[in-house]
Design an enzyme around this catalytic site. Structure first.
Site, mmCIF file in Angstrom:
data_model
loop_
_atom_site.group_PDB
_atom_site.id
_atom_site.type_symbol
_atom_site.label_atom_id
_atom_site.label_comp_id
_atom_site.label_asym_id
_atom_site.label_seq_id
_atom_site.Cartn_x
_atom_site.Cartn_y
_atom_site.Cartn_z
ATOM 1 N N HIS A 101 0.814 -1.210 0.000
ATOM 2 C CA HIS A 101 0.000 0.000 0.000
ATOM 3 C C HIS A 101 0.852 1.267 0.000
ATOM 4 C CE1 HIS A 101 -2.874 -2.741 2.434
ATOM 5 N NE2 HIS A 101 -3.117 -2.871 1.144
ATOM 6 N N LYS A 107 5.972 6.520 7.154
ATOM 7 C CA LYS A 107 5.429 5.678 8.217
ATOM 8 C C LYS A 107 6.550 5.211 9.148
ATOM 9 C CE LYS A 107 1.805 3.872 5.212
ATOM 10 N NZ LYS A 107 1.317 2.698 4.493
ATOM 11 N N TYR A 144 1.440 1.779 13.377
ATOM 12 C CA TYR A 144 2.294 2.699 12.647
ATOM 13 C C TYR A 144 1.815 4.126 12.758
ATOM 14 C CZ TYR A 144 -0.994 1.255 8.902
ATOM 15 O OH TYR A 144 -2.110 0.914 8.179
ATOM 16 N N ASP A 157 -6.794 -6.325 -1.843
ATOM 17 C CA ASP A 157 -5.370 -6.414 -2.169
ATOM 18 C C ASP A 157 -5.094 -7.373 -3.325
ATOM 19 O OD1 ASP A 157 -4.870 -4.565 -0.204
ATOM 20 O OD2 ASP A 157 -3.872 -5.953 1.166
#
Length: 179
Positions: A61, A71, A130, A166
């Site tokens: 992603h 991140k 995250y 996904d």
């Protein structure tokens, strides 16, 4: 805390110093001044949390500019194999990927700058957290199919559990300028 730079420019692994005694252990997981002094000066604006059972694969992603997200990722519990792909067209490592084992027992974290696709496969029951440098934006949301033949990432799992969303992400395209 140790800050280790890796082969993909801008990627930094952070390994905290843990203090143990009869009660358990303690460590500082984030300190803005210390992180800034070691190349991670971003303002984090959003925290995310996911729970995954062994074999769950999430990714790859990213968010397109102008909403790209840096991140800082880690496991609160469990262990994952974390994978990043450099999507920065002007980078000497464009299209390359790197893998890391993130382990709650070790406490290691990975800073993934804007311009990377990110994913992981849970090796154990895992809580993954995250911090992000930008807010989630539906219109900027994107990704690359986890089993893209060009990237040829060995996830180490014969039959991962992958979401329908996904499974239908597009393949990597060296011609598409995302970042």
């Amino acid at each position: 805390m140790q800050f280790i730079k890796h082969q993909l420019p801008g990627v930094i692994e952070c390994i905290p110093t843990k203090f143990f005694d009869a009660r358990g252990h303690f460590y500082e997981s984030y300190n803005q001044k210390l992180f800034a002094a070691n190349g991670i000066a971003e303002d984090f604006v959003q925290d995310n949390y996911s729970f995954s059972t062994p074999g769950v694969l999430r990714g790859l992603h990213f968010q397109k500019n102008p909403h790209g997200q840096g991140k800082l990722v880690r496991c609160m519990t469990g262990k994952v194999m974390d994978v990043i792909v450099d999507l920065r067209h002007d980078s000497p490592t464009f299209g390359q990927h790197e893998k890391f084992i993130l382990d709650a027992d070790k406490g290691n974290m990975l800073y993934v700058p804007v311009g990377f696709a990110h994913g992981f496969v849970a090796l154990e029951e895992t809580i993954f957290v995250y911090k992000c440098t930008d807010f989630w934006n539906k219109e900027a949301e994107s990704g690359i199919r986890w089993n893209d033949p060009t990237l040829a990432i060995d996830w180490g799992v014969a039959e991962p559990i992958v979401s329908d969303k996904d499974q239908i992400l597009p393949d990597f395209s060296a011609d598409e300028r995302i970042f």
